[in-house]
Design an enzyme around this catalytic site. Structure first.
Site, PDB file in Angstrom:
ATOM      1  N   ASP A  55       9.199  74.989  42.732  1.00 56.50           N
ATOM      2  CA  ASP A  55      10.493  75.228  43.397  1.00 56.50           C
ATOM      3  C   ASP A  55      10.576  76.470  44.293  1.00 56.50           C
ATOM      4  O   ASP A  55      10.134  77.549  43.898  1.00 56.50           O
ATOM      5  CB  ASP A  55      11.595  75.445  42.356  1.00 56.50           C
ATOM      6  CG  ASP A  55      11.570  74.467  41.225  1.00 56.50           C
ATOM      7  OD1 ASP A  55      10.738  73.560  41.202  1.00 56.50           O
ATOM      8  OD2 ASP A  55      12.422  74.638  40.324  1.00 56.50           O
ATOM      9  N   GLN A  71       8.334  79.377  42.545  1.00 57.15           N
ATOM     10  CA  GLN A  71       7.688  79.207  41.249  1.00 57.15           C
ATOM     11  C   GLN A  71       6.179  79.196  41.477  1.00 57.15           C
ATOM     12  O   GLN A  71       5.675  78.379  42.263  1.00 57.15           O
ATOM     13  CB  GLN A  71       8.136  77.891  40.595  1.00 57.15           C
ATOM     14  CG  GLN A  71       9.562  77.912  40.095  1.00 57.15           C
ATOM     15  CD  GLN A  71       9.701  78.763  38.850  1.00 57.15           C
ATOM     16  OE1 GLN A  71       9.428  78.304  37.744  1.00 57.15           O
ATOM     17  NE2 GLN A  71      10.110  80.015  39.004  1.00 57.15           N
ATOM     18  N   GLU A 237      18.841  69.913  37.221  1.00 53.00           N
ATOM     19  CA  GLU A 237      18.117  71.154  37.517  1.00 53.00           C
ATOM     20  C   GLU A 237      18.581  71.718  38.861  1.00 53.00           C
ATOM     21  O   GLU A 237      19.155  71.021  39.694  1.00 53.00           O
ATOM     22  CB  GLU A 237      16.605  70.887  37.571  1.00 53.00           C
ATOM     23  CG  GLU A 237      16.037  70.351  36.254  1.00 53.00           C
ATOM     24  CD  GLU A 237      14.519  70.192  36.223  1.00 53.00           C
ATOM     25  OE1 GLU A 237      13.916  70.548  35.201  1.00 53.00           O
ATOM     26  OE2 GLU A 237      13.934  69.718  37.209  1.00 53.00           O
TER      27      GLU A 237
HETATM   28  C1  FRU Z   1      12.422  72.260  38.598  1.00 49.29           C
HETATM   29  C2  FRU Z   1      12.079  73.097  37.372  1.00 49.29           C
HETATM   30  C3  FRU Z   1      13.210  74.044  37.039  1.00 49.29           C
HETATM   31  C4  FRU Z   1      12.522  75.134  36.287  1.00 49.29           C
HETATM   32  C5  FRU Z   1      11.194  75.217  37.011  1.00 49.29           C
HETATM   33  C6  FRU Z   1      10.035  75.603  36.144  1.00 49.29           C
HETATM   34  O1  FRU Z   1      11.315  71.763  39.252  1.00 49.29           O
HETATM   35  O2  FRU Z   1      11.783  72.254  36.282  1.00 49.29           O
HETATM   36  O3  FRU Z   1      14.270  73.444  36.331  1.00 49.29           O
HETATM   37  O4  FRU Z   1      13.221  76.337  36.320  1.00 49.29           O
HETATM   38  O5  FRU Z   1      10.965  73.947  37.585  1.00 49.29           O
HETATM   39  O6  FRU Z   1       8.889  75.853  36.893  1.00 49.29           O
END
Ligand code: FRU
Length: 520
Positions: A55, A71, A237
Site C-alpha cells: 500500500d 508498505q 481496509e
Molecule cells: C492492505 C493491508 C492493510 C494493512 C497492510 C499491511 O493491503 O492489508 O490493511 O495495513 O496491507 O501491509
C-alpha cells in the site's frame, strides 16, 4: 543486469554493498546502464529499487514536496515485517528514493496509515515556525497475533521536523488501544474544517469508525458507518474520505473510499466508494449498491494526498492484488503504483460517478504524436496498428462508442483482448493469453467485466497507458477505469481494432506516443 565483463569478485562486492546500502539509505551511483531495466520493470510508474512493496501510505504535500510512503519489507520480495519506505517528488512523476522512514519497534510492525502537516502545531511536536509532519499508522504486534490475542492492532504516531528525512516515534504510543477487534487499522487523518479538529477514519473489520482529536494524541470515537452498506465480501481496509464538487453544479458531496479484500467485482482485492454527506461527525449515504473506483484487478489500497494546493484530489493505488501479489514474475522488486490520478465527481443520468484520470503533469513525459487520419471501419473490418515503443506508451483515440474489440498482440502469440459491448453496456478484458499467466491460478479467473451503464453513445476518448507490465485503461476521461498487470513474453507489437457492431464506426485522432522513462 550487471555487465559480464566485470571481474566476478567485483560483482559480488557490489551485490553485497548494494544490499547493505538498500536497508537504510538510497543506493548511490546506480549503474546507469542497468538501473531499472530488468524484465517487466515499469519505466514511468513508481516501483521501489528493490524488494517488496504494498500500500501507498502517508501521502502528504509539504513545502513543495510530495511525499510517498509505502508498505515496505526491505529484506525480501514477499510480504514480511512492515516498514514505511519513502520517496519524494516535486511533480508526482519523477521520484527520489529516500531512506526507510519507519521501522518496527516494541509495539509492532508498521502497517498502513497517513500523514498530516500539523500547521498550528496542535501536537506540540514542532513550533509555529516549523510545523511538524505527523505520521499516523497501525502497529501490528506479531507476537500478540501468534499468541492468539485479538487486540494486536493499535494506532501509533511519529513526527518529523525536517520534512520527512528523519522521524521520532511518540513516547506515549500507542495513542489508540484495541479492545478486542482483530482487524482495526489503516488510520487516515485529515483536518476537519467543519469541527476544527483532527479527524481519523479507521476500519474495524466490517465497518468504518470515525475518531476525533485536538492534538493528534488523545482520540475519541464519534461515529460508525457501513455495517449494512456496500460490499462486504471481505475485510474493510484503507479508508479515505473527502469533499468533491459535483462537476458543473454548486453541490458538494463527500466521497468515502473503502478497500476490500477479498470481494472485488473481478476477484480478490478492490476499492469501493460511497457518495454521501458528512456533518463533521457522521458520514451518511442513501447509496445501497456497491460502486467501484476501478474495475481492473490491480488497483488496491488507494488513498489520496493531504494538503495539496488548489484543492485537487490526487489518488495513488497499489497496482496489485492479494490474490497473487507475492507470485508475480519479478525478482529484484515486487509491484508498482498506479499513475497518480485526479478524482472528480460527475452526475450522469441521475447517478453520481467518481472519475479517475491521470494528473495533468503526466502529459509532460508523453512525447505526443499527432493523431493519424481518421479511419472508418465497416462491420467486421479491422485495422492493424504497429506498436513502436516497446510497451512504454500512451495510446489514445476517439471512437464512436459502438461494439468494438481491441487486441494487443506480439509474435510470441500473446494476446490481450478488450471488448466493448454497447448493447449490454459492458466492457471486458481477457488476459488469459496475455503472456505469462500461470505463476498463480488466481491471476486469471476468467474474463473481467466492467459495466459501463452511463457511457455516452457519441464519440468517446479511449486512453491507455502501457508500461512494461501494466495496462491502465481510461474510458471517456476516466468515467470507467480498468487497471491490470500483464506479463507478455515479449513486448506487444501490434494493436488491432475491430468493428464488431453492425454499422460503420469512425475512429479518430488515433495516436501511439512514447512515454519517457522517469528513472535516468
Ligand atoms: C492492505 C493491508 C492493510 C494493512 C497492510 C499491511 O493491503 O492489508 O490493511 O495495513 O496491507 O501491509
Amino acid at each position: 543486469m550487471i555487465k559480464s565483463t566485470l571481474p566476478i569478485f567485483l560483482i559480488l562486492l557490489c551485490l553485497n554493498a548494494c544490499k547493505e546500502a538498500s536497508k537504510n539509505e538510497p543506493m548511490e551511483n546506480p549503474d546507469v546502464t542497468s538501473y531499472y531495466t530488468e524484465a517487466y520493470r515499469p519505466q514511468f510508474h513508481f516501483s521501489p529499487e528493490e524488494k517488496w512493496m504494498n500500500d501507498p501510505n502517508g501521502l502528504v504535500y509539504h513545502k513543495g514536496i510530495y511525499h510517498l510512503f509505502y508498505q515496505y519489507y526491505p529484506d525480501d520480495i514477499v510480504w514480511g515485517p512492515m516498514h514505511w519506505g519513502h520517496a519524494t517528488s516535486k511533480d508526482l512523476i519523477h521520484w527520489e528514493h529516500k531512506p526507510v522512514a519507519l521501522f518496527p519497534d516494541e509495539h509492532g510492525l508498521i502497517f498502513s496509515g497517513s500523514a498530516v502537516v500539523d500547521t498550528n502545531n496542535n501536537s506540540g511536536f514542532g513550533t509555529g515556525e516549523n510545523p511538524p509532519l505527523v505520521a499516523i499508522f497501525t502497529y501490528h504486534d506479531m507476537e500478540g497475533e501468534k499468541a492468539g490475542r485479538t487486540d494486536y492492532q493499535t494506532q501509533g504516531i511519529a513526527y518529523s521536523l525536517d520534512n520527512g528525512d528523519s522521524w521520532t516515534k511518540y513516547d506515549g504510543n500507542p495513542v489508540i488501544k484495541n479492545d478486542g477487534m482483530r482487524d482495526f487499522r489503516d488510520p487516515k487523518v485529515f483536518w476537519n474544517e467543519i469541527k476544527n479538529n483532527w479527524t481519523m477514519l479507521l476500519v474495524a473489520g466490517d465497518h468504518l469508525q470515525i475518531w476525533q482529536s485536538n492534538d493528534l494524541k488523545a482520540w475519541e470515537k464519534v461515529s460508525e458507518f457501513g455495517k449494512d452498506k456496500g460490499a462486504h465480501g471481505g475485510v474493510w481496509e484503507c479508508p479515505d474520505m473527502f469533499k468533491l464538487n459535483v462537476e458543473g453544479t454548486d453541490t458538494d458531496k463527500w466521497v468515502l473510499l473503502i478497500s476490500i479484500n477479498p470481494g472485488a467485482p473481478n476477484g480478490g482485492s478492490g476499492t469501493q466508494y460511497f457518495v454521501g454527506d458528512f456533518d463533521g461527525t457522521t458520514f451518511t449515504t442513501d447509496q445501497e449498491e456497491a460502486k467501484w473506483v476501478d474495475w481492473g484487478r490491480d488497483n488496491y489500497a488507494g488513498v489520496t494526498y493531504n494538503n495539496v494546493p488548489e484543492n485537487q484530489r490526487i489518488f495513488i493505488g497499489w497496482m496489485s492484488n492479494w490474490d497473487y501479489a507475492r507470485d508475480t514474475p519479478t525478482e529484484v522488486w515486487r509491484s508498482a503504483n498506479t499513475i497518480p490520478r485526479n478524482l472528480s465527481l460527475h452526475k450522469n443520468n441521475g447517478t453520481l460517478e467518481l472519475y479517475s484520470y491521470p494528473i495533468a503533469n503526466f502529459d509532460e513525459i508523453v512525447e505526443h504524436s499527432y493523431g493519424e487520419t481518421p479511419v472508418a471501419l465497416k462491420p467486421e473490418q479491422r485495422t492493424q496498428i504497429p506498436l513502436k515503443y516497446g510497451n512504454q506508451s500512451e495510446i489514445r483515440f476517439h471512437m464512436e462508442a459502438l461494439d468494438s474489440k481491441w487486441i494487443f498482440s506480439n509474435p510470441e502469440g500473446d494476446s490481450l483482448v478488450l471488448q466493448l459491448n454497447q448493447k449490454d453496456k459492458m466492457f471486458s478484458l481477457d488476459r488469459s493469453k496475455s503472456g505469462k499467466v500461470d505463476f498463480k491460478p488466481e491471476f486469471v479467473l476468467g474474463k473481467q467485466h466492467m459495466p459501463v451503464p452511463n457511457l455516452p453513445t457519441v464519440a468517446i476518448e479511449v486512453r491507455m497507458l502501457l508500461d512494461k507490465s501494466s495496462l491502465e485503461i481510461f474510458l471517456n476521461k476516466g468515467q470507467y477505469v480498468m487497471t491490470n498487470q500483464i506479463f507478455p513474453n515479449v513486448d506487444y507489437t501490434e494493436l488491432t481494432l475491430e468493428n464488431t457492431s453492425d454499422t460503420e464506426q469512425k475512429i479518430d485522432s488515433l495516436s501511439e506516443s512514447k512515454v519517457m522513462r522517469i528513472w535516468d
